[in-house]
Design an enzyme around this catalytic site. Structure first.
Site, PDB file in Angstrom:
ATOM      1  N   ASP A   1      -6.045  -1.189  -9.277  1.00  0.00           N
ATOM      2  CA  ASP A   1      -4.759  -1.325  -8.584  1.00  0.00           C
ATOM      3  C   ASP A   1      -4.952  -0.738  -7.189  1.00  0.00           C
ATOM      4  O   ASP A   1      -4.462   0.348  -6.871  1.00  0.00           O
ATOM      5  CB  ASP A   1      -3.698  -0.545  -9.388  1.00  0.00           C
ATOM      6  CG  ASP A   1      -2.306  -0.689  -8.805  1.00  0.00           C
ATOM      7  OD1 ASP A   1      -2.142  -1.381  -7.798  1.00  0.00           O
ATOM      8  OD2 ASP A   1      -1.380  -0.073  -9.368  1.00  0.00           O
ATOM      9  N   SER A   2      -5.699  -1.468  -6.382  1.00  0.00           N
ATOM     10  CA  SER A   2      -6.195  -0.901  -5.122  1.00  0.00           C
ATOM     11  C   SER A   2      -5.448  -1.445  -3.923  1.00  0.00           C
ATOM     12  O   SER A   2      -4.675  -2.389  -4.025  1.00  0.00           O
ATOM     13  CB  SER A   2      -7.670  -1.268  -4.978  1.00  0.00           C
ATOM     14  OG  SER A   2      -7.777  -2.677  -4.853  1.00  0.00           O
TER      15      SER A   2
ATOM     16  N   GLN B   1      -4.996   7.762   5.173  1.00  0.00           N
ATOM     17  CA  GLN B   1      -4.141   6.676   5.654  1.00  0.00           C
ATOM     18  C   GLN B   1      -2.770   7.196   6.080  1.00  0.00           C
ATOM     19  O   GLN B   1      -2.384   8.312   5.738  1.00  0.00           O
ATOM     20  CB  GLN B   1      -3.982   5.627   4.547  1.00  0.00           C
ATOM     21  CG  GLN B   1      -3.507   6.207   3.217  1.00  0.00           C
ATOM     22  CD  GLN B   1      -4.095   5.525   1.993  1.00  0.00           C
ATOM     23  OE1 GLN B   1      -4.558   4.398   2.078  1.00  0.00           O
ATOM     24  NE2 GLN B   1      -4.070   6.181   0.848  1.00  0.00           N
TER      25      GLN B   1
HETATM   26  N1  SAM Z   1       0.164  -2.685  -5.429  1.00  0.00           N
HETATM   27  C1  SAM Z   1      -0.417  -2.309  -4.199  1.00  0.00           C
HETATM   28  C2  SAM Z   1      -0.894  -3.441  -3.362  1.00  0.00           C
HETATM   29  O1  SAM Z   1      -1.630  -4.307  -3.819  1.00  0.00           O
HETATM   30  O2  SAM Z   1      -0.533  -3.456  -2.188  1.00  0.00           O
HETATM   31  C3  SAM Z   1      -1.443  -1.255  -4.343  1.00  0.00           C
HETATM   32  C4  SAM Z   1      -0.835  -0.073  -4.958  1.00  0.00           C
HETATM   33  S1  SAM Z   1      -1.565   1.463  -4.938  1.00  0.00           S
HETATM   34  C5  SAM Z   1      -0.480   2.275  -3.835  1.00  0.00           C
HETATM   35  C6  SAM Z   1      -3.108   1.400  -4.121  1.00  0.00           C
HETATM   36  C7  SAM Z   1      -3.742   2.787  -4.083  1.00  0.00           C
HETATM   37  O3  SAM Z   1      -5.155   2.668  -4.082  1.00  0.00           O
HETATM   38  C8  SAM Z   1      -3.389   3.617  -2.844  1.00  0.00           C
HETATM   39  O4  SAM Z   1      -2.560   4.678  -3.211  1.00  0.00           O
HETATM   40  C9  SAM Z   1      -4.741   4.094  -2.319  1.00  0.00           C
HETATM   41  O5  SAM Z   1      -4.726   5.436  -1.873  1.00  0.00           O
HETATM   42  C10 SAM Z   1      -5.634   3.882  -3.527  1.00  0.00           C
HETATM   43  N2  SAM Z   1      -7.059   3.742  -3.194  1.00  0.00           N
HETATM   44  C11 SAM Z   1      -7.599   3.083  -2.142  1.00  0.00           C
HETATM   45  N3  SAM Z   1      -8.930   3.216  -2.165  1.00  0.00           N
HETATM   46  C12 SAM Z   1      -9.243   3.969  -3.246  1.00  0.00           C
HETATM   47  C13 SAM Z   1     -10.467   4.454  -3.798  1.00  0.00           C
HETATM   48  N4  SAM Z   1     -11.635   4.187  -3.210  1.00  0.00           N
HETATM   49  N5  SAM Z   1     -10.415   5.187  -4.940  1.00  0.00           N
HETATM   50  C14 SAM Z   1      -9.224   5.447  -5.539  1.00  0.00           C
HETATM   51  N6  SAM Z   1      -8.037   5.028  -5.047  1.00  0.00           N
HETATM   52  C15 SAM Z   1      -8.043   4.306  -3.928  1.00  0.00           C
END
Ligand code: SAM
Length: 282
Positions: free
Chosen positions: A155-156, A31
């Site tokens: 927390d995705s 991303q």
């Molecule tokens: N609080 C935030 C929101 O709802 O907008 C989300 C915070 S956190 C930054 C979300 C994280 O999930 C990102 O850093 C992303 O890279 C991670 N992520 C997305 N898909 C994922 C996956 N399949 N496995 C592990 N992490 C993942």
């Protein structure tokens, strides 16, 4: 010249923040990552142009995703966080001395590196000795786990791109398997307000409801997320978050919070009628 960050919440509604400085931009394998500085919200970061967090309002999201399950079961010892690369969820978890281990599974190491550099407010506890960082896909990680965690926090990002798999039936089923017999699953549950977000929210709710005997939804007001009205899912094999709230014991810990308190805990499960209808019709 004025610089503004603008996120399209729908084709017909946008949200903008005046930017003082564009601190970082980079494209990871997964991303685009940007970090901005602003007067109103402090430093904030976005993934693929979507708001992840701001220094000013991140406390709401992180307190609500952590303290609601912990105040329900203070005996939580082993926690899995999926996503959460900014570290805010881990920061709140590390405030509990009773937690023994936190596995954080973040697909994108670059998010963690960037947040360590620009967002120490959230990333400050990633080096706690109880925290183990795994840079891999949460969907794959959880497949191999059984009866291992008291609490899983999802927390995705939203259900497209790398985050898509974290909203599937397969993923929730594997979370169920990875949880102990009194385990709790909390997930960021999207917003009920705009139509497209509401559909994602309904889809997630339907899938979780089919698996877990206890399936509740709670809300918070997060100014920089689409519509400001955000939901979290609370699913569990045993505990009901309102009936089993451990009010006295949680307050006796003396944790200082800015948004969460045990009165709000009870109130946040009381949902507006249109949200109840969306959930019932999911
Ligand atoms: N609080 C935030 C929101 O709802 O907008 C989300 C915070 S956190 C930054 C979300 C994280 O999930 C990102 O850093 C992303 O890279 C991670 N992520 C997305 N898909 C994922 C996956 N399949 N496995 C592990 N992490 C993942």
């Amino acid at each position: 010249m004025e610089l503004w960050f603008t996120e399209e919440h729908t084709d017909f509604a946008r949200f903008s923040i005046k930017v003082d400085e564009h601190l970082y931009t980079g494209q990871s394998e997964f991303q685009r990552i940007d970090v901005f500085k602003s007067k109103e919200f402090g430093t904030f970061f976005t993934l693929d142009g979507l708001m992840m967090l701001t220094e000013k309002d991140e406390f709401i999201y992180h307190e609500m995703i952590v303290h609601v399950p912990l105040a329900t079961n203070l005996r939580v010892k082993n926690v899995l966080v999926i996503g959460g690369g900014d570290g805010g969820t881990v920061r709140e978890l590390t405030r509990y001395d009773t937690i023994e281990s936190i596995d954080m599974v973040e697909i994108d190491q670059q998010v963690v590196d960037v947040c360590r550099r620009y967002l120490p407010q959230t990333s400050c506890k990633l080096d706690d000795p109880r925290v183990k960082l795994h840079f891999e896909d949460g969907l794959k990680f959880v497949r191999t786990k059984e009866n291992a965690y008291d609490l899983i926090i999802v927390d995705s990002t939203d259900p497209f791109g790398p985050g898509e798999g974290l909203f599937t039936k397969e993923f929730y089923g594997n979370c169920f398997k990875a949880l102990k017999s009194d385990g709790i699953l909390v997930n960021q549950h999207e917003s009920p307000y705009y139509e497209e977000d509401a559909k994602d929210m309904q889809r997630a709710h339907k899938r979780i409801r089919e698996l877990f005997p206890v399936c509740r939804v709670y809300q918070a007001h997060i100014p920089t997320y689409p519509s400001g009205h955000w939901l979290f899912g609370f699913a569990s094999k045993k505990y009901d978050p309102v009936r089993d709230l451990n009010e006295q014991a949680w307050n006796a810990l003396g944790l200082k919070t800015k948004y969460y308190n045990t009165e709000l805990h009870k109130g946040c499960f009381a949902l507006p009628t249109y949200v109840l209808e969306l959930l019932a019709n999911a």
